[in-house]
Design a protein around this motif. Structure first.
Motif, mmCIF file in Angstrom:
data_model
loop_
_atom_site.group_PDB
_atom_site.id
_atom_site.type_symbol
_atom_site.label_atom_id
_atom_site.label_comp_id
_atom_site.label_asym_id
_atom_site.label_seq_id
_atom_site.Cartn_x
_atom_site.Cartn_y
_atom_site.Cartn_z
ATOM 1 N N LEU A 52 0.839 -1.200 0.000
ATOM 2 C CA LEU A 52 0.000 0.000 0.000
ATOM 3 C C LEU A 52 0.871 1.246 0.000
ATOM 4 O O LEU A 52 1.761 1.385 0.835
ATOM 5 C CB LEU A 52 -0.919 0.008 1.224
ATOM 6 N N SER A 54 0.044 5.386 -0.044
ATOM 7 C CA SER A 54 -0.997 6.393 0.045
ATOM 8 C C SER A 54 -0.353 7.769 -0.043
ATOM 9 O O SER A 54 0.639 8.047 0.621
ATOM 10 C CB SER A 54 -1.756 6.232 1.370
ATOM 11 N N ARG A 56 -1.026 12.103 -0.280
ATOM 12 C CA ARG A 56 -1.931 13.229 -0.004
ATOM 13 C C ARG A 56 -2.086 14.057 -1.279
ATOM 14 O O ARG A 56 -1.126 14.311 -2.001
ATOM 15 C CB ARG A 56 -1.364 14.103 1.105
ATOM 16 N N SER A 61 -6.974 11.961 -0.658
ATOM 17 C CA SER A 61 -5.771 11.159 -0.827
ATOM 18 C C SER A 61 -6.017 10.067 -1.858
ATOM 19 O O SER A 61 -7.151 9.723 -2.170
ATOM 20 C CB SER A 61 -5.341 10.545 0.507
ATOM 21 N N SER A 63 -4.770 6.114 -2.790
ATOM 22 C CA SER A 63 -4.105 4.907 -2.308
ATOM 23 C C SER A 63 -3.958 3.921 -3.445
ATOM 24 O O SER A 63 -4.919 3.660 -4.173
ATOM 25 C CB SER A 63 -4.914 4.253 -1.180
ATOM 26 N N ARG A 65 -2.934 0.000 -4.156
ATOM 27 C CA ARG A 65 -2.782 -1.294 -3.498
ATOM 28 C C ARG A 65 -2.262 -2.295 -4.513
ATOM 29 O O ARG A 65 -2.573 -2.218 -5.693
ATOM 30 C CB ARG A 65 -4.110 -1.772 -2.930
ATOM 31 N N TRP A 90 -9.556 6.592 -4.467
ATOM 32 C CA TRP A 90 -9.580 7.977 -3.995
ATOM 33 C C TRP A 90 -10.293 7.996 -2.647
ATOM 34 O O TRP A 90 -11.354 7.410 -2.501
ATOM 35 C CB TRP A 90 -10.358 8.875 -4.967
ATOM 36 N N ASP A 91 -9.694 8.652 -1.688
ATOM 37 C CA ASP A 91 -10.316 8.786 -0.355
ATOM 38 C C ASP A 91 -10.689 10.228 -0.106
ATOM 39 O O ASP A 91 -10.007 11.129 -0.457
ATOM 40 C CB ASP A 91 -9.337 8.324 0.730
#
Length: 91
Positions: A52, A54, A56, A61, A63, A65, A90-91
């Motif tokens: 992972l 991640s 900013r 953020s 990520s 995987r 996308w978070d």
């Protein structure tokens, strides 16, 4: 139930003027196959492991995987990630 975020000023301006978001500092990701990803306009690493990575961004953020993930190159604006990329979120 997931709530939608209100667009930022930069995001709204980008949409109204039909400008690419990366001109206003939003993340841009270019993926080549499943082995390489170039992320532009990042604002730093949040997490880095072989499974992972991640990063900013302007409005959240990103990520990635997968397996055998590694940072191949990084500067204040761009980040090159190599490995077996299975998923981008996308978070």
């Amino acid at each position: 139930m997931r709530m939608k975020r209100a667009p930022s000023f930069a995001g709204a301006l980008s949409e109204r003027l039909m400008l690419p978001g990366e001109l206003l500092g939003e993340l841009k990701i270019s993926v080549v196959g499943a082995r390489r990803a170039l992320i532009e306009n990042h604002q730093g690493l949040l997490l880095c492991s072989p499974e992972l990575i991640s990063v900013r961004g302007g409005r959240g953020s990103l990520s990635l995987r997968g397996s055998e993930l590694r940072i191949e190159a990084m500067n204040e604006r761009e980040l090159l990630i190599c490995g077996r990329i299975a998923l981008a979120e996308w978070d």
